[in-house]
Design an enzyme around this catalytic site. Sequence first.
Site, mmCIF file in Angstrom:
data_model
loop_
_atom_site.group_PDB
_atom_site.id
_atom_site.type_symbol
_atom_site.label_atom_id
_atom_site.label_comp_id
_atom_site.label_asym_id
_atom_site.label_seq_id
_atom_site.Cartn_x
_atom_site.Cartn_y
_atom_site.Cartn_z
ATOM 1 N N ASP A 1 39.597 7.668 49.509
ATOM 2 C CA ASP A 1 38.246 7.920 48.987
ATOM 3 C C ASP A 1 37.178 7.079 49.674
ATOM 4 O O ASP A 1 35.987 7.378 49.549
ATOM 5 C CB ASP A 1 38.190 7.618 47.481
ATOM 6 C CG ASP A 1 38.892 8.676 46.649
ATOM 7 O OD1 ASP A 1 39.294 9.707 47.204
ATOM 8 O OD2 ASP A 1 39.039 8.459 45.432
ATOM 9 N N LYS B 1 31.544 8.018 41.894
ATOM 10 C CA LYS B 1 31.563 9.439 42.269
ATOM 11 C C LYS B 1 32.293 10.216 41.191
ATOM 12 O O LYS B 1 33.051 9.667 40.366
ATOM 13 C CB LYS B 1 32.248 9.651 43.627
ATOM 14 C CG LYS B 1 33.710 9.234 43.692
ATOM 15 C CD LYS B 1 34.720 10.262 43.193
ATOM 16 C CE LYS B 1 36.163 9.799 43.350
ATOM 17 N NZ LYS B 1 37.147 10.647 42.624
#
Length: 280
Positions: free
Chosen positions: A143, A8
């Site tokens: 995350d 990401k």
Amino acid sequence: MIRFPIAKINLGLNVVERRPDGYHNLETVFLPVRIIDELEVTPMDETAHSTVDCTLIVRPIGGMKIDCDAQQNLVVKAYNLLKHDFQELPRVCATLHKRIPTQAGMGGGSSDGACMLSLLNSLFSLGLSQQQLIDYAARLGADCPFFIINRPAYAEGIGEKLHPINLDLKDWYLAVVRPNIPVSTKEAFSLITPQKPTKNCRDIVMQPIETWRDELVNDFEQSVFALHPEIAAVKQRLYDMGATYAAMSGSGSAVFGFFKEPIELNAEFENMFVSVVKIE
């Protein structure tokens, strides 16, 4: 069974306040990027004389160095988290081929851990819903929940409060450069003065990319660039090469840039991790 953990980047990252528990509340937009690891899990031979329930072999690609006790890896921690609640979970062997650069702000370790949760759920028919997987992932790391949904999302809290958004960036090319400079997330946070931005990153990313340069900010850049001007130089070089928008991801050290056309990076950034992917 084989799965492919995905990376990401952060589109904007604002540290808005320090929490009583010592963590920080954030505002950011997560964008999945097709830079992937490969995670394979097989049931352990019943005759194996292993002292652990989950063995892990990490095979870095391209000379990457991984300095981590296997039992501290989030892949193994994910297994142990489920094993606590599912005693019938068989012993397993896991092999992780690492392509996502480490200490890059790209969530590689978090993605591996979240992928392990999903893989075990499928391989052993645990029957966990997506929300249950998200709840387990939140216990692994801030995350990790994002990598259960793997679609663009606005995140709040410490990164675990996710709101999927419709973000259309297809046909843009994303260039990623990871300088050979480790950045301590703890140190990066220690140098931040939390403050609420004047404009939310969720609103900014819905504007044309051409407007982002003047508005979309990663709060970590100021302190990290002061400590490591080489990372700032990578960002500037991406702009010099024609990037419409460039920024550091997370607390670094990876830097990315959006380009309208594919671009060659190897000659400009020798001996660094580089990748160019088309946004899907």
